[in-house]
Design a protein around this motif. Structure first.
Motif, PDB file in Angstrom:
ATOM      1  N   MET A 193       0.854  -1.179   0.000  1.00 39.74           N
ATOM      2  CA  MET A 193       0.000   0.000   0.000  1.00 39.74           C
ATOM      3  C   MET A 193       0.894   1.234   0.000  1.00 39.74           C
ATOM      4  O   MET A 193       1.811   1.348   0.783  1.00 39.74           O
ATOM      5  CB  MET A 193      -0.894  -0.041   1.245  1.00 39.74           C
ATOM      6  N   SER A 194       0.583   2.179  -0.864  1.00 33.23           N
ATOM      7  CA  SER A 194       1.395   3.385  -0.936  1.00 33.23           C
ATOM      8  C   SER A 194       1.015   4.340   0.188  1.00 33.23           C
ATOM      9  O   SER A 194      -0.012   4.204   0.831  1.00 33.23           O
ATOM     10  CB  SER A 194       1.201   4.061  -2.294  1.00 33.23           C
ATOM     11  N   ALA A 195       1.857   5.322   0.404  1.00 35.83           N
ATOM     12  CA  ALA A 195       1.645   6.265   1.500  1.00 35.83           C
ATOM     13  C   ALA A 195       0.391   7.108   1.291  1.00 35.83           C
ATOM     14  O   ALA A 195      -0.198   7.581   2.248  1.00 35.83           O
ATOM     15  CB  ALA A 195       2.868   7.162   1.647  1.00 35.83           C
ATOM     16  N   THR A 196      -0.039   7.293   0.035  1.00 35.08           N
ATOM     17  CA  THR A 196      -1.199   8.132  -0.242  1.00 35.08           C
ATOM     18  C   THR A 196      -2.499   7.325  -0.347  1.00 35.08           C
ATOM     19  O   THR A 196      -3.554   7.907  -0.434  1.00 35.08           O
ATOM     20  CB  THR A 196      -1.004   8.921  -1.548  1.00 35.08           C
ATOM     21  N   ALA A 197      -2.410   5.993  -0.356  1.00 39.38           N
ATOM     22  CA  ALA A 197      -3.611   5.173  -0.480  1.00 39.38           C
ATOM     23  C   ALA A 197      -4.437   5.256   0.802  1.00 39.38           C
ATOM     24  O   ALA A 197      -3.913   5.168   1.904  1.00 39.38           O
ATOM     25  CB  ALA A 197      -3.246   3.735  -0.783  1.00 39.38           C
ATOM     26  N   LYS A 198      -5.738   5.414   0.642  1.00 39.97           N
ATOM     27  CA  LYS A 198      -6.619   5.493   1.796  1.00 39.97           C
ATOM     28  C   LYS A 198      -7.135   4.090   2.111  1.00 39.97           C
ATOM     29  O   LYS A 198      -7.415   3.307   1.206  1.00 39.97           O
ATOM     30  CB  LYS A 198      -7.793   6.423   1.507  1.00 39.97           C
ATOM     31  N   PRO A 199      -7.341   3.788   3.385  1.00 40.52           N
ATOM     32  CA  PRO A 199      -7.866   2.480   3.750  1.00 40.52           C
ATOM     33  C   PRO A 199      -9.379   2.397   3.543  1.00 40.52           C
ATOM     34  O   PRO A 199     -10.054   3.406   3.333  1.00 40.52           O
ATOM     35  CB  PRO A 199      -7.511   2.370   5.237  1.00 40.52           C
ATOM     36  N   VAL A 233      -9.344  -2.399  -2.354  1.00 39.39           N
ATOM     37  CA  VAL A 233      -9.185  -3.251  -3.527  1.00 39.39           C
ATOM     38  C   VAL A 233      -9.923  -2.559  -4.662  1.00 39.39           C
ATOM     39  O   VAL A 233     -11.074  -2.142  -4.499  1.00 39.39           O
ATOM     40  CB  VAL A 233      -9.784  -4.657  -3.267  1.00 39.39           C
ATOM     41  N   ALA A 234      -9.270  -2.421  -5.819  1.00 41.99           N
ATOM     42  CA  ALA A 234      -9.853  -1.682  -6.940  1.00 41.99           C
ATOM     43  C   ALA A 234     -11.233  -2.218  -7.331  1.00 41.99           C
ATOM     44  O   ALA A 234     -12.138  -1.451  -7.656  1.00 41.99           O
ATOM     45  CB  ALA A 234      -8.913  -1.730  -8.137  1.00 41.99           C
ATOM     46  N   GLU A 235     -11.426  -3.515  -7.272  1.00 39.08           N
ATOM     47  CA  GLU A 235     -12.699  -4.134  -7.658  1.00 39.08           C
ATOM     48  C   GLU A 235     -13.859  -3.654  -6.785  1.00 39.08           C
ATOM     49  O   GLU A 235     -14.991  -3.557  -7.242  1.00 39.08           O
ATOM     50  CB  GLU A 235     -12.577  -5.652  -7.553  1.00 39.08           C
TER      51      GLU A 235
END
Length: 55
Positions: A1-7, A16-18
């Motif tokens: 998970m990247s630092a900018t990705a939100k949970p 998950v993109a889906e």
């Protein structure tokens, strides 16, 4: 998970993109149930009772 990705807003696991913005179909369904059960509300003035206005 990247630092900018939100949970996931429900369980805080990685998204998950889906099922974005959720992590799974389960969390997506839990969010829908909250909406249907009026679990989310915006603050505001009380609703006007139309029956009281007619009296």
């Amino acid at each position: 998970m990247s630092a900018t990705a939100k949970p996931c807003p429900i369980c805080r696991k990685p998204r998950v993109a889906e099922h974005a913005p959720f992590c799974s179909a389960r969390c997506k369904d839990r969010d829908l149930v909250r909406w249907l059960d009026d679990g989310y509300a915006l603050p505001g003035p009380p609703a006007i009772d139309e029956e009281a206005d007619k009296a």
